[in-house]
Design an enzyme around this catalytic site. Sequence first.
Site, mmCIF file in Angstrom:
data_model
loop_
_atom_site.group_PDB
_atom_site.id
_atom_site.type_symbol
_atom_site.label_atom_id
_atom_site.label_comp_id
_atom_site.label_asym_id
_atom_site.label_seq_id
_atom_site.Cartn_x
_atom_site.Cartn_y
_atom_site.Cartn_z
ATOM 1 C CD GLU A 1 13.623 1.293 8.998
ATOM 2 O OE1 GLU A 1 14.061 2.419 9.087
ATOM 3 O OE2 GLU A 1 14.043 0.338 9.251
ATOM 4 C CB CYS B 1 13.199 9.602 7.760
ATOM 5 S SG CYS B 1 14.156 8.394 6.551
ATOM 6 C CE LYS C 1 -1.626 3.105 2.775
ATOM 7 N NZ LYS C 1 -1.735 4.145 1.970
ATOM 8 C CD GLU D 1 10.452 13.374 10.938
ATOM 9 O OE1 GLU D 1 9.382 12.907 11.022
ATOM 10 O OE2 GLU D 1 11.414 12.558 10.484
ATOM 11 N N GLY E 1 -5.055 3.158 -1.374
ATOM 12 C CA GLY E 1 -6.008 3.256 -0.547
ATOM 13 C C GLY E 1 -5.819 4.182 0.644
HETATM 14 P P1 NAD Z 1 2.625 8.752 7.465
HETATM 15 O O1 NAD Z 1 2.973 8.233 8.693
HETATM 16 O O2 NAD Z 1 1.472 9.983 7.464
HETATM 17 O O3 NAD Z 1 2.194 7.697 6.219
HETATM 18 C C1 NAD Z 1 2.858 6.565 5.991
HETATM 19 C C2 NAD Z 1 1.792 5.556 5.162
HETATM 20 O O4 NAD Z 1 1.090 5.022 6.334
HETATM 21 C C3 NAD Z 1 1.017 6.040 4.166
HETATM 22 O O5 NAD Z 1 1.023 5.087 3.152
HETATM 23 C C4 NAD Z 1 -0.346 6.225 4.780
HETATM 24 O O6 NAD Z 1 -1.217 6.034 3.969
HETATM 25 C C5 NAD Z 1 -0.259 5.081 5.648
HETATM 26 N N1 NAD Z 1 -0.905 5.459 6.933
HETATM 27 C C6 NAD Z 1 -1.565 6.498 7.425
HETATM 28 N N2 NAD Z 1 -2.342 6.185 8.519
HETATM 29 C C7 NAD Z 1 -2.313 4.830 8.949
HETATM 30 C C8 NAD Z 1 -2.861 3.873 9.664
HETATM 31 N N3 NAD Z 1 -3.695 4.153 10.834
HETATM 32 N N4 NAD Z 1 -2.295 2.492 9.647
HETATM 33 C C9 NAD Z 1 -1.693 2.246 8.515
HETATM 34 N N5 NAD Z 1 -0.945 3.011 7.763
HETATM 35 C C10 NAD Z 1 -1.631 4.170 7.668
HETATM 36 O O7 NAD Z 1 3.933 9.333 7.060
HETATM 37 P P2 NAD Z 1 4.121 10.121 5.557
HETATM 38 O O8 NAD Z 1 3.506 11.667 5.852
HETATM 39 O O9 NAD Z 1 3.868 9.516 4.484
HETATM 40 O O10 NAD Z 1 5.993 10.378 5.664
HETATM 41 C C11 NAD Z 1 6.758 11.177 6.627
HETATM 42 C C12 NAD Z 1 7.039 10.083 7.835
HETATM 43 O O11 NAD Z 1 7.796 8.998 7.360
HETATM 44 C C13 NAD Z 1 8.173 10.986 8.503
HETATM 45 O O12 NAD Z 1 7.938 10.931 9.862
HETATM 46 C C14 NAD Z 1 9.583 10.505 8.130
HETATM 47 O O13 NAD Z 1 10.431 10.579 9.055
HETATM 48 C C15 NAD Z 1 8.950 9.109 8.097
HETATM 49 N N6 NAD Z 1 10.085 8.421 7.320
HETATM 50 C C16 NAD Z 1 10.711 7.194 7.839
HETATM 51 C C17 NAD Z 1 11.684 6.797 7.147
HETATM 52 C C18 NAD Z 1 12.700 5.770 7.533
HETATM 53 O O14 NAD Z 1 13.320 5.063 7.093
HETATM 54 N N7 NAD Z 1 12.907 5.619 9.062
HETATM 55 C C19 NAD Z 1 11.967 6.965 5.760
HETATM 56 C C20 NAD Z 1 10.912 8.029 5.106
HETATM 57 C C21 NAD Z 1 10.078 8.580 6.049
#
Ligand code: NAD
Length: 474
Positions: free
Chosen positions: A245, A279, A170, A379, A201
Site C-alpha cells: 500500500e 496517502c 513492526k 507526493e 526497530g
Molecule cells: P516509509 O516507507 O519510510 O516507512 C514505512 C515503514 O517501513 C516504517 O515502519 C519503516 O520503518 C519501514 N521501513 C523503512 N525502510 C525499510 C526497509 N528497507 N525495509 C522494510 N521496511 C522498511 O513510509 P512512511 O514515511 O512511514 O509513510 C509515508 C508513506 O506511506 C507515504 O508514501 C504514504 O503515501 C505511504 N502510505 C500509504 C498508504 C496506503 O494505504 N496506500 C497509507 C499510509 C501511508
Amino acid sequence: MYNYIQHYINGQWVDSTGNETIDVINPATEEKIGEISSGTKEDLDKAVQAARDAFPAFSQTTKEERADLLDRIADEYEKRKDQFIEVIMAELGSPVTFTTNVQYQMGLNHFRTAAKLVRDFDFTENRENSFIQKDAIGVAGLITPWNFPTNQASTKLASAFAAGSTVVLKPSTETPFAAVLLKEVFEAAGVPKGVFNLVNGTGSTIGNGISSHPDIDFVSFTGSGGVGTKIMENAAQDIKKVSLELGGKSPIVVLDDADVDYAAKTAISHIAGNTGQVCTAGTRALVPKSMHDDFIQAIKKYLPEYPVGDPKDESTFTGPQVSEDQWNTVQDYIQKGIDSEATLVAGGTGKPEGLETGYYSKLTVFTNVKPEDTIAQEEIFGPVLSVITYNDLDEAIEIANGTIYGLAGYVVGNDPDALTKTAKSLRSGRIVVNNEQADFTAPFGGFDQSGIGREWGDYGIEEFLEPKTIVGLP
Ligand code: NAD
C-alpha cells in the site's frame, strides 16, 4: 514517558538482545515522550519462531471462533478509547477532534467489519470436479507507517486474524506506542500466545529482516514506494508474496456545475486533514477554466476555517508534520512550487505565526500549476494543494490519470452523467463522489505505483489466504 525497551514475543515482554534504543518525539512540542528498543535480527528470529509455532493451532480454529475473537478485540479496543486518543495525539501530533473521529474510529471499524464478514466468508467452494479450500497463508510480516498508527496496523491485523494467519508487526519508529496499546487489547481479548508478536526497530534491520526472512510467508507493507521496491527485491529471493500500500497524488475533479464553495472546502479539507499526511489525500484540484477565479476566491475565504495549531485544542483542524525530517521535505516542495511558474495563493515556506515550536507548516495553495510540474506529480505528504485548470471533461480525466500513481480520486459536482463518466474513467483504486463516507467492507488499494493487492473487508482477508484446489476428492 512511554518506555518500551522490550519486544512482545509469544505472549510476553522479552528483553532485546541489543542495547540500542530509539527516541520518540512529540512533534507538537519537539519533546521526547519515550523510547523503544531498536530490535535486532535475533529478536526478529524469536518473534518469527513464535508466530510459526502458533500457526498450526490458530489456522485450524473455526471461522466462528475467529469472528468471536475479533468481536472481543473490538470490545477491548473500545474500552481503551481515551488511551488510544492520548497516545496518537502525543506520538503523531494529531489534533484531538481528528484523532477521535478518524484515527481512533478507523482502527475499530476494521475489527468490527472483519468480525462480521468472516462469519459469512466462504473458506471452501465446490466447482465442476474440484473442491477449493482457502488456507491461511502462514506467518505474515506486517510493516506500517506513522500517519494512521492504529488504522494501518488494524486493517492488516483484522484480516490476518480473520484468515487464521499469525503475525509479526513492526510499526513505524515515529509512532510505536499505539501498537503497544493494541497488544494490550489483544491480551485482554484472549489472542493466543504467539499469534501476535511485536518487534520494534528500524526499517533497515527489522523491516529488511522481515522482507528477507525465510520463515515469513507474506509481507504486508504500507509506506513509501522506495521502500516498497526494496521489499519486493528482498521478497523475490524466496518468492515471498507481498502486498504493498504505497503513495498517491490523487486528483479532485471539480465539475463545471459544482457548487464552488463546496468544492473549495472539499479541496482544503484534503490538505488540512492529518496535516496532508494521508496517502489518499486529494492534492491536485482540477478546476474548469471558467470557474478558476471564483474557486481561488473561495479557497481564500474558507482557509481560516481550518486552523493550524495545538493538537489539544478542540478547534484545531491541522497539527504539525510528524517529524523535523518530514517538515523539511514539505518545505523543500513548497520552495519548488515558489521557484516554478505557479502562483502562490496562500501559505508558503516557514512556520505559521505563533507556532515556532513544533513541526508546523502553513496550509499552502498554488494555482496556475502545470500538470507536469514537480508539485503536481510527486507526493508531498504535507498540506500543499495544486490547482490546475482544464478546458473540458476529457482533458480533466487525462490530467487526473497523468501521474505514476492511482490510489484515489475525487469528483465534485451535480450532473449524474458527468459524475458517473468521471468516476468510472479515473484509474485509481478508490473513487469518492461528493465526499461520500468510506465503506469499510469495500477494497482499498492502488493502481500503478500506488501498490499491489488490496486491504479492508473480504478483499483484505483474501490477501492472507492461499486457495488450494483438490480434484478427485472421494
Ligand atoms: P516509509 O516507507 O519510510 O516507512 C514505512 C515503514 O517501513 C516504517 O515502519 C519503516 O520503518 C519501514 N521501513 C523503512 N525502510 C525499510 C526497509 N528497507 N525495509 C522494510 N521496511 C522498511 O513510509 P512512511 O514515511 O512511514 O509513510 C509515508 C508513506 O506511506 C507515504 O508514501 C504514504 O503515501 C505511504 N502510505 C500509504 C498508504 C496506503 O494505504 N496506500 C497509507 C499510509 C501511508
